[in-house]
Design an enzyme around this catalytic site. Structure first.
Site, PDB file in Angstrom:
ATOM      1  N   ASP A  35       0.814  -1.222   0.000  1.00 55.16           N
ATOM      2  CA  ASP A  35       0.000   0.000   0.000  1.00 55.16           C
ATOM      3  C   ASP A  35       0.846   1.271   0.000  1.00 55.16           C
ATOM      4  O   ASP A  35       0.312   2.382   0.076  1.00 55.16           O
ATOM      5  CB  ASP A  35      -0.954   0.014   1.208  1.00 55.16           C
ATOM      6  CG  ASP A  35      -0.214  -0.016   2.535  1.00 55.16           C
ATOM      7  OD1 ASP A  35       1.037  -0.017   2.516  1.00 55.16           O
ATOM      8  OD2 ASP A  35      -0.876  -0.033   3.584  1.00 55.16           O
ATOM      9  N   GLU A  37       3.192   2.147   2.279  1.00 52.89           N
ATOM     10  CA  GLU A  37       3.770   2.526   3.572  1.00 52.89           C
ATOM     11  C   GLU A  37       5.181   1.969   3.709  1.00 52.89           C
ATOM     12  O   GLU A  37       5.501   0.918   3.162  1.00 52.89           O
ATOM     13  CB  GLU A  37       2.903   1.981   4.720  1.00 52.89           C
ATOM     14  CG  GLU A  37       1.587   2.714   4.861  1.00 52.89           C
ATOM     15  CD  GLU A  37       0.764   2.201   6.036  1.00 52.89           C
ATOM     16  OE1 GLU A  37       1.232   1.287   6.752  1.00 52.89           O
ATOM     17  OE2 GLU A  37      -0.353   2.699   6.216  1.00 52.89           O
ATOM     18  N   ARG A  92      13.814  26.125   5.180  1.00 51.71           N
ATOM     19  CA  ARG A  92      13.714  27.463   4.590  1.00 51.71           C
ATOM     20  C   ARG A  92      12.412  28.180   4.943  1.00 51.71           C
ATOM     21  O   ARG A  92      12.352  29.398   4.975  1.00 51.71           O
ATOM     22  CB  ARG A  92      13.907  27.395   3.073  1.00 51.71           C
ATOM     23  CG  ARG A  92      15.402  27.337   2.749  1.00 51.71           C
ATOM     24  CD  ARG A  92      15.669  27.235   1.282  1.00 51.71           C
ATOM     25  NE  ARG A  92      15.573  25.862   0.825  1.00 51.71           N
ATOM     26  CZ  ARG A  92      15.972  25.457  -0.370  1.00 51.71           C
ATOM     27  NH1 ARG A  92      16.478  26.312  -1.218  1.00 51.71           N
ATOM     28  NH2 ARG A  92      15.881  24.201  -0.720  1.00 51.71           N
ATOM     29  N   GLN A  93      11.355  27.402   5.228  1.00 57.39           N
ATOM     30  CA  GLN A  93      10.086  28.037   5.670  1.00 57.39           C
ATOM     31  C   GLN A  93      10.208  28.198   7.188  1.00 57.39           C
ATOM     32  O   GLN A  93       9.629  27.453   7.964  1.00 57.39           O
ATOM     33  CB  GLN A  93       8.901  27.136   5.277  1.00 57.39           C
ATOM     34  CG  GLN A  93       7.537  27.627   5.740  1.00 57.39           C
ATOM     35  CD  GLN A  93       6.878  28.639   4.813  1.00 57.39           C
ATOM     36  OE1 GLN A  93       7.283  28.796   3.663  1.00 57.39           O
ATOM     37  NE2 GLN A  93       5.873  29.333   5.304  1.00 57.39           N
ATOM     38  N   HIS A 125      19.645  26.448   7.999  1.00 58.28           N
ATOM     39  CA  HIS A 125      19.262  27.660   7.275  1.00 58.28           C
ATOM     40  C   HIS A 125      19.229  28.894   8.179  1.00 58.28           C
ATOM     41  O   HIS A 125      19.661  29.968   7.786  1.00 58.28           O
ATOM     42  CB  HIS A 125      17.897  27.444   6.614  1.00 58.28           C
ATOM     43  CG  HIS A 125      17.482  28.587   5.759  1.00 58.28           C
ATOM     44  ND1 HIS A 125      18.142  28.912   4.600  1.00 58.28           N
ATOM     45  CD2 HIS A 125      16.495  29.509   5.909  1.00 58.28           C
ATOM     46  CE1 HIS A 125      17.565  29.970   4.053  1.00 58.28           C
ATOM     47  NE2 HIS A 125      16.571  30.353   4.832  1.00 58.28           N
ATOM     48  N   ASP A 162      26.159  36.357  -2.552  1.00 56.57           N
ATOM     49  CA  ASP A 162      25.299  37.416  -1.997  1.00 56.57           C
ATOM     50  C   ASP A 162      25.839  37.904  -0.656  1.00 56.57           C
ATOM     51  O   ASP A 162      26.690  37.260  -0.033  1.00 56.57           O
ATOM     52  CB  ASP A 162      23.838  36.948  -1.869  1.00 56.57           C
ATOM     53  CG  ASP A 162      23.707  35.669  -1.067  1.00 56.57           C
ATOM     54  OD1 ASP A 162      24.499  35.486  -0.128  1.00 56.57           O
ATOM     55  OD2 ASP A 162      22.817  34.861  -1.381  1.00 56.57           O
ATOM     56  N   LYS A 185      23.185  40.425  -4.904  1.00 55.11           N
ATOM     57  CA  LYS A 185      22.203  39.545  -5.581  1.00 55.11           C
ATOM     58  C   LYS A 185      20.795  40.118  -5.489  1.00 55.11           C
ATOM     59  O   LYS A 185      20.357  40.558  -4.423  1.00 55.11           O
ATOM     60  CB  LYS A 185      22.240  38.154  -4.932  1.00 55.11           C
ATOM     61  CG  LYS A 185      21.156  37.198  -5.414  1.00 55.11           C
ATOM     62  CD  LYS A 185      21.514  35.758  -5.104  1.00 55.11           C
ATOM     63  CE  LYS A 185      20.640  35.141  -4.056  1.00 55.11           C
ATOM     64  NZ  LYS A 185      20.929  33.721  -3.824  1.00 55.11           N
ATOM     65  N   ARG A 187      16.966  38.765  -6.339  1.00 54.41           N
ATOM     66  CA  ARG A 187      16.189  37.613  -6.796  1.00 54.41           C
ATOM     67  C   ARG A 187      15.000  38.110  -7.609  1.00 54.41           C
ATOM     68  O   ARG A 187      14.208  38.917  -7.133  1.00 54.41           O
ATOM     69  CB  ARG A 187      15.724  36.750  -5.609  1.00 54.41           C
ATOM     70  CG  ARG A 187      15.079  35.455  -6.046  1.00 54.41           C
ATOM     71  CD  ARG A 187      15.021  34.409  -4.953  1.00 54.41           C
ATOM     72  NE  ARG A 187      16.237  33.629  -4.759  1.00 54.41           N
ATOM     73  CZ  ARG A 187      16.659  32.648  -5.558  1.00 54.41           C
ATOM     74  NH1 ARG A 187      15.966  32.333  -6.643  1.00 54.41           N
ATOM     75  NH2 ARG A 187      17.754  31.988  -5.283  1.00 54.41           N
ATOM     76  N   ASP A 214      28.810  28.813  -1.385  1.00 61.87           N
ATOM     77  CA  ASP A 214      27.414  29.019  -0.963  1.00 61.87           C
ATOM     78  C   ASP A 214      27.039  27.937   0.045  1.00 61.87           C
ATOM     79  O   ASP A 214      27.706  26.903   0.139  1.00 61.87           O
ATOM     80  CB  ASP A 214      26.482  28.964  -2.189  1.00 61.87           C
ATOM     81  CG  ASP A 214      25.278  29.871  -2.024  1.00 61.87           C
ATOM     82  OD1 ASP A 214      24.982  30.266  -0.883  1.00 61.87           O
ATOM     83  OD2 ASP A 214      24.622  30.172  -3.037  1.00 61.87           O
TER      84      ASP A 214
HETATM   85  C1  R5P Z   1      20.280  31.837  -0.657  1.00 63.64           C
HETATM   86  O1  R5P Z   1      20.230  32.739   0.156  1.00 63.64           O
HETATM   87  C2  R5P Z   1      21.171  30.673  -0.491  1.00 63.64           C
HETATM   88  O2  R5P Z   1      22.344  30.997   0.187  1.00 63.64           O
HETATM   89  C3  R5P Z   1      21.543  30.086  -1.851  1.00 63.64           C
HETATM   90  O3  R5P Z   1      22.259  31.066  -2.593  1.00 63.64           O
HETATM   91  C4  R5P Z   1      20.316  29.689  -2.644  1.00 63.64           C
HETATM   92  O4  R5P Z   1      19.483  28.874  -1.861  1.00 63.64           O
HETATM   93  C5  R5P Z   1      20.731  28.941  -3.899  1.00 63.64           C
HETATM   94  O5  R5P Z   1      19.589  28.622  -4.620  1.00 63.64           O
HETATM   95  P1  R5P Z   1      19.654  28.346  -6.167  1.00 63.64           P
HETATM   96  O6  R5P Z   1      20.673  27.278  -6.395  1.00 63.64           O
HETATM   97  O7  R5P Z   1      18.245  27.893  -6.482  1.00 63.64           O
HETATM   98  O8  R5P Z   1      19.980  29.629  -6.834  1.00 63.64           O
END
Ligand code: R5P
Length: 293
Positions: A35, A37, A92-93, A125, A162, A185, A187, A214
């Site tokens: 099923d 699970e 992230r949320q 995060h 960034d 940066k 977005r 990053d």
């Molecule tokens: C943003 O603040 C993070 O440090 C990364 O730069 C971001 O999550 C990277 O996301 P992506 O690969 O979708 O550009």
């Protein structure tokens, strides 16, 4: 100390067990019922033992597997359970941006720590999410692992894509004794970003070996734009390095097309994992977690 590796983190768990002086290591049996699970079973004699369970939570299946494994380890009579979540999904949320939304990161910390005595994660995060654990929680950093790798490679300049990554790139630069710079940066939407060189005190880029650092590479948009910008300034070579390599869709190929090298730690299993956070996690287990006993 016994180390158990969930399906999302098997190789890293084995590396951690080696760092702990070849601690007993096991991979649980996991299957799906008809099923859909999940079914898990842990082997070995865990009664009265200190157990470390390692499982990143990139997907919902990873989360369910982690919860079931925690319960199985408790059922087996472990004395102490430390849950290591190298990549902590849903982080992230970390606040409710619009009415009706959950604080997903806090929801995860509350549930994943339920059966644990302590939690260890890597480059979370936000600090607020780390603080939302009610059990002792520790954070390792991916920076030393990447720095260990970069010591063997030519690096003239470290770049954060960034301003938010300034502390990270500065820390890496200190370890490697190299200069650093943070790009600006903007977005545009969840898939597109626009990057610019910082207006103040521009650094000479021509011919330089540059590493873009990053915390997460997700769609790859940020790294691709950063690498393209640097290439327009005739840099010698460009590499990208991150702690958490999600590499969604064709991110890996898109980044490889505009960089000379790509490095990630092993918090997530991916083709770029060349640096291991196992020594850094093992150090926390040996020192901070052991002190709680
Ligand atoms: C943003 O603040 C993070 O440090 C990364 O730069 C971001 O999550 C990277 O996301 P992506 O690969 O979708 O550009």
């Amino acid at each position: 100390m016994h180390v158990i590796g969930g399906q999302a983190s098997t190789a890293l768990a084995e590396r951690i067990s080696r760092e702990l002086g070849n601690a007993p290591f096991a991979i649980p049996f996991v299957k799906r019922f008809p099923d859909g699970e999940l079914y898990v079973r842990v082997g070995g004699r865990l009664a009265g033992e200190d157990v470390v369970l390692v499982q990143s939570t990139r997907t919902d299946q990873d989360v369910v597997e982690l919860l079931l494994l925690e319960d199985a380890i408790r059922e087996a009579g472990a004395r102490r359970l430390t849950v290591v979540v190298p990549y902590f999904g849903y982080a992230r949320q970390d606040r409710s941006f619009y009415p009706g939304e959950p604080v997903s990161a806090r929801c995860m910390t509350r549930h994943l720590e339920l059966s644990a005595d302590a939690v260890v994660t890597v480059d979370m995060h936000s600090a607020a999410t780390l603080q939302s654990f009610t059990k002792p929680a520790f954070e390792a950093s991916g920076i030393p692992a990447i720095a260990r790798l970069l010591r063997e490679r030519p690096v003239d300049l470290l770049v954060s894509p960034d301003k938010g990554g300034t502390d990270r790139v500065r820390r890496m630069a200190l370890l490697l004794e190299k200069p650093w710079m943070a790009l600006e940066k903007k977005r545009i939407d969840s898939d597109r970003v626009e990057l610019m060189l910082p207006s103040a005190s521009p650094i000479e880029l021509e011919g330089k070996h540059i590493v873009i650092v990053d915390d997460v590479i997700s769609t790859g948009g940020t790294i691709v734009e950063a690498a393209k910008l640097l290439r327009r300034h005739k840099v010698g070579a460009t590499a990208a390095a991150c702690t958490h390599g999600l590499f969604l869709k064709d991110a890996f190929e898109r980044i490889k097309a505009v960089t000379d090298d790509l490095y990630s730690t092993d918090t997530l299993q991916n083709p770029a994992e060349k640096a291991s956070v196992a020594p850094d996690i093992a150090q926390i287990l040996r020192k901070d977690v052991a002190e709680l006993a």
